[in-house]
Design an enzyme around this catalytic site. Structure first.
Site, PDB file in Angstrom:
ATOM      1  N   ARG A 111       0.856  -1.191   0.000  1.00 24.96           N
ATOM      2  CA  ARG A 111       0.000   0.000   0.000  1.00 24.96           C
ATOM      3  C   ARG A 111       0.890   1.238   0.000  1.00 24.96           C
ATOM      4  O   ARG A 111       1.471   1.614   0.998  1.00 24.96           O
ATOM      5  CB  ARG A 111      -0.887   0.000   1.247  1.00 24.96           C
ATOM      6  CG  ARG A 111      -2.053   0.990   1.192  1.00 24.96           C
ATOM      7  CD  ARG A 111      -2.638   1.223   2.565  1.00 24.96           C
ATOM      8  NE  ARG A 111      -1.757   2.080   3.344  1.00 24.96           N
ATOM      9  CZ  ARG A 111      -1.577   1.993   4.660  1.00 24.96           C
ATOM     10  NH1 ARG A 111      -2.177   1.061   5.348  1.00 24.96           N
ATOM     11  NH2 ARG A 111      -0.772   2.829   5.284  1.00 24.96           N
ATOM     12  N   HIS A 146      -3.806   4.561   4.428  1.00 24.21           N
ATOM     13  CA  HIS A 146      -4.902   3.600   4.537  1.00 24.21           C
ATOM     14  C   HIS A 146      -6.198   4.217   4.021  1.00 24.21           C
ATOM     15  O   HIS A 146      -6.995   3.570   3.344  1.00 24.21           O
ATOM     16  CB  HIS A 146      -5.069   3.182   5.999  1.00 24.21           C
ATOM     17  CG  HIS A 146      -6.311   2.390   6.268  1.00 24.21           C
ATOM     18  ND1 HIS A 146      -6.445   1.068   5.931  1.00 24.21           N
ATOM     19  CD2 HIS A 146      -7.498   2.745   6.832  1.00 24.21           C
ATOM     20  CE1 HIS A 146      -7.651   0.624   6.281  1.00 24.21           C
ATOM     21  NE2 HIS A 146      -8.304   1.627   6.817  1.00 24.21           N
ATOM     22  N   TYR A 172       3.850   6.329  11.088  1.00 26.99           N
ATOM     23  CA  TYR A 172       4.309   4.968  11.389  1.00 26.99           C
ATOM     24  C   TYR A 172       5.298   4.404  10.379  1.00 26.99           C
ATOM     25  O   TYR A 172       5.766   3.290  10.540  1.00 26.99           O
ATOM     26  CB  TYR A 172       3.111   4.019  11.545  1.00 26.99           C
ATOM     27  CG  TYR A 172       2.098   4.059  10.418  1.00 26.99           C
ATOM     28  CD1 TYR A 172       2.285   3.312   9.255  1.00 26.99           C
ATOM     29  CD2 TYR A 172       0.946   4.839  10.521  1.00 26.99           C
ATOM     30  CE1 TYR A 172       1.357   3.339   8.229  1.00 26.99           C
ATOM     31  CE2 TYR A 172       0.008   4.881   9.507  1.00 26.99           C
ATOM     32  CZ  TYR A 172       0.215   4.128   8.354  1.00 26.99           C
ATOM     33  OH  TYR A 172      -0.707   4.163   7.342  1.00 26.99           O
TER      34      TYR A 172
END
Length: 330
Positions: free
Chosen positions: A229, A233, A242
């Protein structure tokens, strides 16, 4: 894949501009989605997407304005005709589409069994369900129930796992025990394989084989497409909290769209002019979809009470009547 990439990037921009309230990008997953959808026979098979399967819907021929109506929040699940397209409505509940797919697939088995008992030619026309889920969704209890049921009853369903490395902000290794989702198949008696999810040809071949296995009555298959990805998200997510940009570049691997373009050029399947034409067509399509989305007006509020039950309950009818009275006198 070019059209999907451009539409996906455009949808993120539309959300930033206030056209869409929210959107879940699929940047980097175009090969996994488009190629797996092209492996289906949508005259009899059925796709069950999550909220991130723009590429599946586009490859299956779903009208993209109608698809985007869900992200515009004007209609739950999408305005397109799921029965006609064989693409189920968008499922926002994590792993919810997996249960729906197994139920539909089991229904196909029951219909085929009944047709066989009557010596009907429809007995051999076994439809296959493909259900999309991520590595994060694989940790849901619904997936265990669905895979166990499918394994026991040999339901014709393909569990297509897009392992994009992240369950929102949690990396796969911190929430998938056993090293991979495919490894879990053995516990359910389900054959499973991993495939390079950034290689469109490899995904197409793997999914075709899985669909053929299920169609022949041999039961379910797990296909784990290893991809990445590349974006957030969802548009509400900040991946910089993160992971770093350097980590994205290192872990993301080769861009699936660039890989396909290089293969098409290298094998003489297409030339630069054809690819540039595809780029231009994708840009034009994205603009047409934007105009179509902007032209979507509000839906009648009473629709929220419709299409809930085949036979609405008295309580639901009372709620609908009360809503109409309050809204008309507001």
């Amino acid at each position: 894949m070019t059209a999907v990439r451009q539409l996906d990037l455009a949808a993120v921009a539309w959300q930033r501009q206030g056209i869409l309230p929210a959107y879940a990008p699929e940047l980097g997953q175009e090969a996994a989605q488009v190629a797996s959808a092209l492996a289906l026979d949508l005259s009899r098979d059925f796709a069950f997407p999550t909220y991130r399967e723009l590429g599946v819907a586009r490859a299956a021929g779903v009208d993209m304005v109608e698809y985007m109506s869900t992200h515009l929040a004007t209609w739950h699940g999408g305005l397109w005709d799921a029965a006609a397209t064989h693409v189920a409505p968008i499922q926002a509940v994590v792993a919810g589409s997996v249960l729906h797919a197994v139920g539909w697939a089991h229904g196909q088995s029951l219909q085929a069994r009944a047709a066989s008992a009557q010596s009907s030619p429809e007995a051999s026309a076994l439809g296959v369900a493909i259900t999309y889920l991520g590595d994060g969704a694989s940790s849901q209890g619904d997936v265990h129930e669905a895979m166990n049921f499918a394994g026991v009853f040999r339901a014709p369903v393909v569990f297509f796992v897009q392992n994009n490395g992240w369950a929102i902000s949690v990396p796969t290794e911190r929430q998938v025990a056993g090293g991979s989702v495919a490894a879990r198949g053995a516990g359910y008696g389900i054959p499973a394989l991993q495939v390079d999810g950034n290689d469109a040809a490899a995904v197409l071949e793997a999914t075709r084989g899985a669909v053929a296995h299920a169609r022949a009555g041999h039961g379910p298959v797990i296909v784990e497409a290893m991809t990445y990805r590349r974006g957030p998200h969802a548009t509400s997510d900040d991946p910089g909290r993160y992971r770093t940009l350097d980590e994205e570049r290192t872990d993301g691997g080769a861009d699936p769209l660039l890989r396909l373009r290089e293969r098409l050029l290298g094998e003489g399947i297409a030339d630069e002019a054809e690819l540039e034409a595809a780029d231009a067509a994708g840009a034009a399509e994205a603009e047409a979809v934007r105009e179509g989305v902007l032209a979507l007006g509000p839906r009648p509020g009473a629709e929220m009470f419709d299409l809930v039950f085949t036979e609405p309950t008295d309580e639901l009818l009372q709620q609908k009547a009360a809503w109409r009275e309050e809204s008309e006198h507001a």
